[in-house]
Motif scaffolding. Structure first.
Motif, PDB file in Angstrom:
ATOM      1  N   SER A   1      45.227  38.295  43.699  1.00 45.54           N
ATOM      2  CA  SER A   1      44.701  39.408  42.896  1.00 45.54           C
ATOM      3  C   SER A   1      43.803  38.969  41.749  1.00 45.54           C
ATOM      4  CB  SER A   1      45.866  40.219  42.322  1.00 45.54           C
ATOM      5  OG  SER A   1      46.633  39.417  41.436  1.00 45.54           O
ATOM      6  N   GLY A   2      43.956  37.727  41.300  1.00 44.05           N
ATOM      7  CA  GLY A   2      43.224  37.296  40.113  1.00 44.05           C
ATOM      8  C   GLY A   2      43.983  37.568  38.838  1.00 44.05           C
ATOM      9  N   MET A   3      45.154  38.159  38.946  1.00 40.32           N
ATOM     10  CA  MET A   3      45.987  38.384  37.747  1.00 40.32           C
ATOM     11  C   MET A   3      47.426  37.934  38.046  1.00 40.32           C
ATOM     12  SD  MET A   3      46.089  42.587  37.611  1.00 40.32           S
ATOM     13  CE  MET A   3      47.514  42.603  36.505  1.00 40.32           C
ATOM     14  N   TYR A   4      47.504  36.734  38.641  1.00 38.46           N
ATOM     15  CA  TYR A   4      48.802  36.104  38.896  1.00 38.46           C
ATOM     16  C   TYR A   4      48.973  34.933  37.942  1.00 38.46           C
ATOM     17  CZ  TYR A   4      52.440  33.407  41.255  1.00 38.46           C
ATOM     18  OH  TYR A   4      53.596  32.702  41.534  1.00 38.46           O
ATOM     19  N   ASP A   5      50.032  34.980  37.143  1.00 37.28           N
ATOM     20  CA  ASP A   5      50.318  33.901  36.187  1.00 37.28           C
ATOM     21  C   ASP A   5      51.502  33.106  36.715  1.00 37.28           C
ATOM     22  OD1 ASP A   5      50.657  32.236  34.040  1.00 37.28           O
ATOM     23  OD2 ASP A   5      51.580  33.750  32.754  1.00 37.28           O
ATOM     24  N   GLU A   6      51.216  31.931  37.234  1.00 38.55           N
ATOM     25  CA  GLU A   6      52.278  31.125  37.843  1.00 38.55           C
ATOM     26  C   GLU A   6      53.276  30.590  36.822  1.00 38.55           C
ATOM     27  OE1 GLU A   6      49.626  26.977  38.039  1.00 38.55           O
ATOM     28  OE2 GLU A   6      50.314  27.973  39.871  1.00 38.55           O
ATOM     29  N   THR A   7      52.904  30.650  35.539  1.00 37.89           N
ATOM     30  CA  THR A   7      53.841  30.198  34.503  1.00 37.89           C
ATOM     31  C   THR A   7      54.847  31.289  34.138  1.00 37.89           C
ATOM     32  OG1 THR A   7      52.487  30.946  32.626  1.00 37.89           O
ATOM     33  CG2 THR A   7      51.993  28.777  33.554  1.00 37.89           C
ATOM     34  N   GLY A   8      54.514  32.544  34.430  1.00 38.30           N
ATOM     35  CA  GLY A   8      55.425  33.636  34.101  1.00 38.30           C
ATOM     36  C   GLY A   8      55.393  34.042  32.642  1.00 38.30           C
ATOM     37  N   VAL A   9      54.469  33.463  31.864  1.00 38.16           N
ATOM     38  CA  VAL A   9      54.404  33.772  30.431  1.00 38.16           C
ATOM     39  C   VAL A   9      53.748  35.130  30.204  1.00 38.16           C
ATOM     40  CG1 VAL A   9      53.415  33.047  28.224  1.00 38.16           C
ATOM     41  CG2 VAL A   9      54.370  31.337  29.794  1.00 38.16           C
ATOM     42  N   GLU A  10      52.660  35.388  30.901  1.00 32.67           N
ATOM     43  CA  GLU A  10      51.915  36.639  30.716  1.00 32.67           C
ATOM     44  C   GLU A  10      52.612  37.750  31.499  1.00 32.67           C
ATOM     45  OE1 GLU A  10      49.580  38.316  28.552  1.00 32.67           O
ATOM     46  OE2 GLU A  10      48.404  36.510  28.940  1.00 32.67           O
ATOM     47  N   LYS A  11      53.414  38.553  30.836  1.00 30.63           N
ATOM     48  CA  LYS A  11      54.227  39.563  31.502  1.00 30.63           C
ATOM     49  C   LYS A  11      53.408  40.736  32.040  1.00 30.63           C
ATOM     50  CE  LYS A  11      58.041  37.373  30.939  1.00 30.63           C
ATOM     51  NZ  LYS A  11      58.689  36.735  32.131  1.00 30.63           N
TER      52      LYS A  11
END
Length: 286
Positions: A173-183
């Motif tokens: 999607s282009g809005m996947y944060d693999e770190t999980g920080v950006e909720k």
């Protein structure tokens, strides 16, 4: 030499019955003159027959203009069973199945209500080459606390195996944060079997500029804290104070006095916000 009866095309209302007192005299039938009485009924029946023959001929002439024996039924696109009217004909309609309806390349078949319903449902649910009407991953506002089938509430934690299409969309999607920080983006969940949907709780959605220049470098799905833009308040604070030059009257001294704090209290609260309505945000999951 025998002579046949003269037939007249007229409908005789009744057939004369020969009475016992009638004289049995042959000859031209004439009931009024009492002549040829045995031939009177035959004459009347002959007249009726001639009249019926004329009626049948006239009817046949009329019908010949509407349904001649050579008339054919021609079937157009989607119909079968045509042919000459000299035989029984059963017309049938060819209906498209769901696959043909979705392909949209058959011009000789009709669609029944069931296939129309299935096609519309498929257009909403399936994500083909051109995309569904409501693709997987689409967020919409919802006006109930009961989530409809096919959707999940934003912020949910999902099993990757249960929602493979949504998981695939999240990663691309282009809005996947693999770190999980950006909720506010899709997250990795436990890193193995689950993943997280964006959590936009209590936030206002701002359309991504995508290089518009208003917010250079802003990432799709990124969260932004509240902010008050640059502004100024022009306040003139003055007050009366007794003079210090030995006089006995108070006067305005623009150079005297200390610091004054001015606060506004009307329509204030714990946050800056616009007028708003709270609705649930749900995401198309399957």
């Amino acid at each position: 030499m025998m002579v046949g009866l003269t037939e007249t095309s007229v409908w005789e209302d009744e057939i004369y019955q020969i009475e016992q007192t009638d004289a049995v005299v042959a000859g031209e039938p004439n009931l009024g003159a009492g002549q040829g009485i045995p031939n009177v009924p035959n004459q009347q029946l002959a007249n009726r027959t001639q009249w019926l023959k004329g009626q049948l001929a006239a009817t046949a002439a009329l019908l010949s203009g509407y349904v001649p024996t050579a008339r054919m039924i021609s079937t157009g696109a989607g119909l079968t069973g045509g042919g000459a009217l000299s035989a029984n004909r059963t017309l049938a309609v060819s209906f498209a199945n769901l696959a043909e309806a979705k392909a949209g390349n058959v011009a000789t078949k009709a669609m029944n209500p069931l296939v129309v319903k299935q096609l519309l449902q498929a257009m909403f649910e399936e994500q083909g080459a051109s995309g569904a009407l409501l693709p997987i991953g689409t967020p919409i506002f919802w006006t109930s606390t009961t989530i409809p089938a096919g959707f999940l509430e934003q912020g949910s934690v999902c099993n990757r195996a249960d929602y493979p299409e949504l998981w695939a969309h999240a990663q691309s999607s282009g809005m996947y944060d693999e770190t999980g920080v950006e909720k506010t983006m899709f997250g990795p969940g436990d890193g193995a079997t689950t993943f997280e949907l964006p959590d936009w709780s209590d936030d206002v959605i701002r359309v991504w500029g995508n290089g518009s220049g208003i917010e250079p470098g802003r990432a799709l799905g990124s969260w932004q804290d509240g902010q008050v833009g640059p502004h100024a308040h022009d306040l003139a604070v003055r007050y009366w104070e007794r003079n210090n030059d030995g006089g006995s009257t108070s006067r305005w001294d623009p150079n005297s006095g200390g610091t004054e704090f001015v606060s506004t209290e009307q329509n204030t609260g714990v946050e800056n916000r616009m007028r708003n309505t709270a609705l649930m945000m749900i995401i198309r999951a399957y």
